[in-house]
Design an enzyme around this catalytic site. Sequence first.
Site, PDB file in Angstrom:
ATOM      1  N   ASP A  65      42.203  39.737 124.368  1.00  0.00           N
ATOM      2  CA  ASP A  65      41.075  40.115 123.508  1.00  0.00           C
ATOM      3  C   ASP A  65      40.953  39.262 122.247  1.00  0.00           C
ATOM      4  OD1 ASP A  65      43.534  41.362 122.817  1.00  0.00           O
ATOM      5  OD2 ASP A  65      42.502  42.825 121.556  1.00  0.00           O
ATOM      6  N   GLU A  71      44.773  44.286 122.835  1.00  0.00           N
ATOM      7  CA  GLU A  71      46.032  44.287 122.077  1.00  0.00           C
ATOM      8  C   GLU A  71      45.765  44.629 120.617  1.00  0.00           C
ATOM      9  OE1 GLU A  71      49.221  43.717 119.674  1.00  0.00           O
ATOM     10  OE2 GLU A  71      47.555  42.350 119.444  1.00  0.00           O
ATOM     11  N   GLU A  72      44.621  44.165 120.114  1.00  0.00           N
ATOM     12  CA  GLU A  72      44.311  44.410 118.694  1.00  0.00           C
ATOM     13  C   GLU A  72      43.951  45.869 118.440  1.00  0.00           C
ATOM     14  OE1 GLU A  72      44.903  42.231 116.530  1.00  0.00           O
ATOM     15  OE2 GLU A  72      44.758  40.254 117.466  1.00  0.00           O
ATOM     16  N   HIS A 102      44.000  35.948 112.243  1.00  0.00           N
ATOM     17  CA  HIS A 102      42.951  36.906 111.855  1.00  0.00           C
ATOM     18  C   HIS A 102      42.048  36.373 110.744  1.00  0.00           C
ATOM     19  CE1 HIS A 102      44.836  40.788 113.742  1.00  0.00           C
ATOM     20  NE2 HIS A 102      45.181  39.692 114.406  1.00  0.00           N
TER      21      HIS A 102
HETATM   22 ZN   LIG Z   1      46.287  39.788 116.137  1.00  0.00          ZN
HETATM   23 ZN   LIG Z   2      47.904  38.690 118.532  1.00  0.00          ZN
END
Ligand SMILES: [Zn+2]
Ligand SMILES: [Zn+2]
Length: 424
Positions: free
Chosen positions: A98, A164-165, A396
């Site tokens: 993702d 995952e986030e 990020h």
């Molecule tokens: Zn991340």
């Molecule tokens: Zn990551």
Amino acid sequence: MKHLLIATMFLGCYSLTAQNYKLDKEYSAIEEQVIEWRRDFHQYPELSNREFKTAEKIATHLRSLGIEVETGVAKTGVVGVLKGNKPGKVIALRADIDALPVTERNDLPFKSTEVSEFLGQEVGVMHACGHDTHTAILMGVAEILSKNKDKIKGSVKFIFQPAEEGPPPGEEGGALLMVKEGVLKNPDVDAIFGLHINSQTPVGVIRYKSGGTMAAAQSFEIKVKGKQSHGSQPWAGVDPILISAKIIDGLQTIISREAQLTNEAAVITVGKINSGVRFNIIPETAEMIGTIRTLDYDMKDLINRRMKEMVPTIAKAYGGEATIEIKEATEITYNDPDLVTRMLPTLKRVAGENNVQTQKAVTGAEDFSYYQKEVPGFFFFLGGMTPGTKDSFPHHTPDFRIDEDGLLLGVKAMTELCLDFLNQ
Ligand SMILES: [Zn+2]
Ligand SMILES: [Zn+2]
């Protein structure tokens, strides 16, 4: 002298098995393809639980290799099982797929210009954590292994995991849902490997830590009840703001006075306090929310228990009441020490002795931890920074960038970890 002889014998036998895979040509042949896949995923990123096109591309590739494929696992996840020519153990290799609601600021020919909706807002979408590289690396590993089934004693499970986030609020997703849906069963997985590219680790370097590597993240909510009164007459009421201050103070002593910080780090952070409306009114209630980060199961239990004891007790001491609710967000990314010891020679062989380095724990969290709660696992960091760079941007962020020269080492590491584990 005797020791030396034994050491030489071990070395001899070690290098014999080490060189036996003879995959060098295949590694160099696949590098360009892995980079091409990565660029495609990078240009067309998708948010957590919305990885529809990404999943389709992965499934198409795995099927073309003759790998048994299951789609729609934990919503958009793809799982492939490759059976080797000989029976044996089952190893799982995991990549997360993702992207994030971040608008890319890099000037790249494959820059993402995708937009999507997140919590009712229009947002840019970017692979700002590098999961595009993880996906491409694992596709490369799948291709190499599928063409070398004679070298596989057992089976390999390729886990392409969504979200995952974290899934959007109100939705389930990620590793936790994959485990719930039985991704580690049938065939039952004996151990799992995963990697994370890192924009601040030089290309060619692998970093790892045995034991608690990334923190368990929990959130908590505290509700304090006092008694409202005029701001000029505190004796007529019970001040929930004062009680909140005492509670915050008390919670921090769990970290500074009770947690054995020489074992692992731990964090309690109150991130928000809400109370009161006016300067001359002592309000009736106060609420606080925050996060707990731990890297050791015993410390996590201690901190949780002491928070639950302390919050109502402190409030009571000042004439009020308080409750605390603690919620799980992510477990401890715990690298099984035996598995780490066993697999380190493999990493050193593929990366070079000096390029495999230990690192300190990270208080950020990673949902790979949910697999490690079920089976022994090893999660390590792969260098993605151009050596000598000074302005490498953190994950990020809109300027996050990965040096693609680092990807091939990821392919080699995952392939050989898998083969060594199955053939040991
Ligand atoms: Zn991340
Ligand atoms: Zn990551």
